[in-house]
Design a protein around this motif. Sequence first.
Motif, PDB file in Angstrom:
ATOM      1  N   UNK A  60      13.763  24.534  57.570  1.00 36.19           N
ATOM      2  CA  UNK A  60      14.955  23.784  57.251  1.00 36.19           C
ATOM      3  C   UNK A  60      15.228  23.386  56.028  1.00 36.19           C
ATOM      4  N   UNK A  61      16.388  23.578  55.543  1.00 37.70           N
ATOM      5  CA  UNK A  61      16.897  23.098  54.253  1.00 37.70           C
ATOM      6  C   UNK A  61      17.366  21.544  54.066  1.00 37.70           C
ATOM      7  N   UNK A  62      17.343  21.105  53.065  1.00 40.58           N
ATOM      8  CA  UNK A  62      17.529  19.679  52.817  1.00 40.58           C
ATOM      9  C   UNK A  62      18.843  19.364  52.657  1.00 40.58           C
ATOM     10  N   UNK A  63      19.600  20.262  52.617  1.00 38.63           N
ATOM     11  CA  UNK A  63      21.047  20.175  52.202  1.00 38.63           C
ATOM     12  C   UNK A  63      21.963  20.291  53.579  1.00 38.63           C
ATOM     13  N   UNK A  64      22.865  19.317  53.723  1.00 37.87           N
ATOM     14  CA  UNK A  64      23.852  19.239  54.900  1.00 37.87           C
ATOM     15  C   UNK A  64      24.846  20.408  54.510  1.00 37.87           C
ATOM     16  N   UNK A  65      24.585  21.743  54.850  1.00 39.35           N
ATOM     17  CA  UNK A  65      25.653  22.710  54.303  1.00 39.35           C
ATOM     18  C   UNK A  65      27.104  22.461  54.864  1.00 39.35           C
ATOM     19  N   UNK A  66      27.445  22.179  56.144  1.00 41.08           N
ATOM     20  CA  UNK A  66      28.475  22.032  56.634  1.00 41.08           C
ATOM     21  C   UNK A  66      29.485  21.153  56.036  1.00 41.08           C
ATOM     22  N   UNK A  67      28.595  19.896  55.487  1.00 42.14           N
ATOM     23  CA  UNK A  67      29.459  18.606  54.884  1.00 42.14           C
ATOM     24  C   UNK A  67      29.739  19.023  53.682  1.00 42.14           C
ATOM     25  N   UNK A  68      28.790  19.513  52.725  1.00 43.12           N
ATOM     26  CA  UNK A  68      28.954  20.021  51.544  1.00 43.12           C
ATOM     27  C   UNK A  68      30.032  21.224  51.395  1.00 43.12           C
ATOM     28  N   UNK A  69      30.330  22.066  52.134  1.00 47.39           N
ATOM     29  CA  UNK A  69      31.213  23.124  52.279  1.00 47.39           C
ATOM     30  C   UNK A  69      32.565  22.388  52.334  1.00 47.39           C
ATOM     31  N   UNK A  70      32.390  21.606  53.491  1.00 41.63           N
ATOM     32  CA  UNK A  70      33.796  20.888  53.865  1.00 41.63           C
ATOM     33  C   UNK A  70      34.398  19.918  52.375  1.00 41.63           C
ATOM     34  N   UNK A  71      33.440  19.519  51.970  1.00 36.76           N
ATOM     35  CA  UNK A  71      33.654  18.547  50.557  1.00 36.76           C
ATOM     36  C   UNK A  71      34.441  19.571  49.521  1.00 36.76           C
ATOM     37  N   UNK A  72      33.562  20.465  49.339  1.00 39.37           N
ATOM     38  CA  UNK A  72      33.890  21.449  48.402  1.00 39.37           C
ATOM     39  C   UNK A  72      35.140  22.284  48.658  1.00 39.37           C
ATOM     40  N   UNK A  73      35.225  22.841  49.766  1.00 44.00           N
ATOM     41  CA  UNK A  73      36.426  23.733  50.140  1.00 44.00           C
ATOM     42  C   UNK A  73      37.495  23.036  50.551  1.00 44.00           C
ATOM     43  N   UNK A  74      37.617  22.054  51.369  1.00 45.51           N
ATOM     44  CA  UNK A  74      38.655  21.235  51.723  1.00 45.51           C
ATOM     45  C   UNK A  74      38.876  20.046  50.840  1.00 45.51           C
ATOM     46  N   UNK A  75      38.082  19.319  50.498  1.00 44.16           N
ATOM     47  CA  UNK A  75      38.279  18.038  49.646  1.00 44.16           C
ATOM     48  C   UNK A  75      38.718  18.362  48.119  1.00 44.16           C
ATOM     49  N   UNK A  76      37.567  19.413  47.684  1.00 42.93           N
ATOM     50  CA  UNK A  76      38.014  19.517  46.265  1.00 42.93           C
ATOM     51  C   UNK A  76      39.071  20.804  45.983  1.00 42.93           C
ATOM     52  N   UNK A  77      39.241  21.444  47.109  1.00 42.53           N
ATOM     53  CA  UNK A  77      40.131  22.637  46.987  1.00 42.53           C
ATOM     54  C   UNK A  77      39.430  24.090  46.289  1.00 42.53           C
ATOM     55  N   UNK A  78      38.211  23.856  46.310  1.00 42.59           N
ATOM     56  CA  UNK A  78      37.572  25.149  45.734  1.00 42.59           C
ATOM     57  C   UNK A  78      37.837  26.397  46.440  1.00 42.59           C
ATOM     58  N   UNK A  79      37.749  27.541  46.011  1.00 35.51           N
ATOM     59  CA  UNK A  79      37.695  28.773  46.556  1.00 35.51           C
ATOM     60  C   UNK A  79      36.165  28.911  46.932  1.00 35.51           C
ATOM     61  N   UNK A  80      36.088  29.806  48.085  1.00 40.57           N
ATOM     62  CA  UNK A  80      34.698  29.962  48.393  1.00 40.57           C
ATOM     63  C   UNK A  80      33.804  30.567  47.178  1.00 40.57           C
ATOM     64  N   UNK A  81      34.218  31.553  46.255  1.00 40.38           N
ATOM     65  CA  UNK A  81      33.471  32.066  45.199  1.00 40.38           C
ATOM     66  C   UNK A  81      33.183  30.826  44.210  1.00 40.38           C
ATOM     67  N   UNK A  82      34.067  30.119  44.158  1.00 39.26           N
ATOM     68  CA  UNK A  82      33.887  29.015  43.381  1.00 39.26           C
ATOM     69  C   UNK A  82      32.715  28.068  43.604  1.00 39.26           C
ATOM     70  N   UNK A  83      33.053  27.814  45.130  1.00 39.42           N
ATOM     71  CA  UNK A  83      31.965  26.927  45.571  1.00 39.42           C
ATOM     72  C   UNK A  83      30.347  27.319  45.451  1.00 39.42           C
ATOM     73  N   UNK A  84      30.269  28.571  45.998  1.00 44.85           N
ATOM     74  CA  UNK A  84      29.033  29.273  45.915  1.00 44.85           C
ATOM     75  C   UNK A  84      28.442  29.399  44.400  1.00 44.85           C
ATOM     76  N   UNK A  85      29.344  29.426  43.377  1.00 42.33           N
ATOM     77  CA  UNK A  85      29.014  29.524  42.051  1.00 42.33           C
ATOM     78  C   UNK A  85      28.332  28.271  41.589  1.00 42.33           C
TER      79      UNK A  85
END
Length: 67
Positions: A1-26
Amino acid sequence: MSGFDWPALMQAGLRDLGLKPAEFWALTPAELRVMLGEAQGNAPLARGRLDALMQAYPDLRGANDDG
């Protein structure tokens, strides 16, 4: 199990910061933390911790004539 809360990180990056998926994963985790405004580095050394370190590791210079 990973130490990252991926759903929360993705929400923060994609929704809150407005990053595109490729930008987030980079991004590295450190870059994402900076973008989210998390404090960098360690907290400054407080006086109590400094006193404890000074007591644990006293400066012995001058305690003998060796200099």
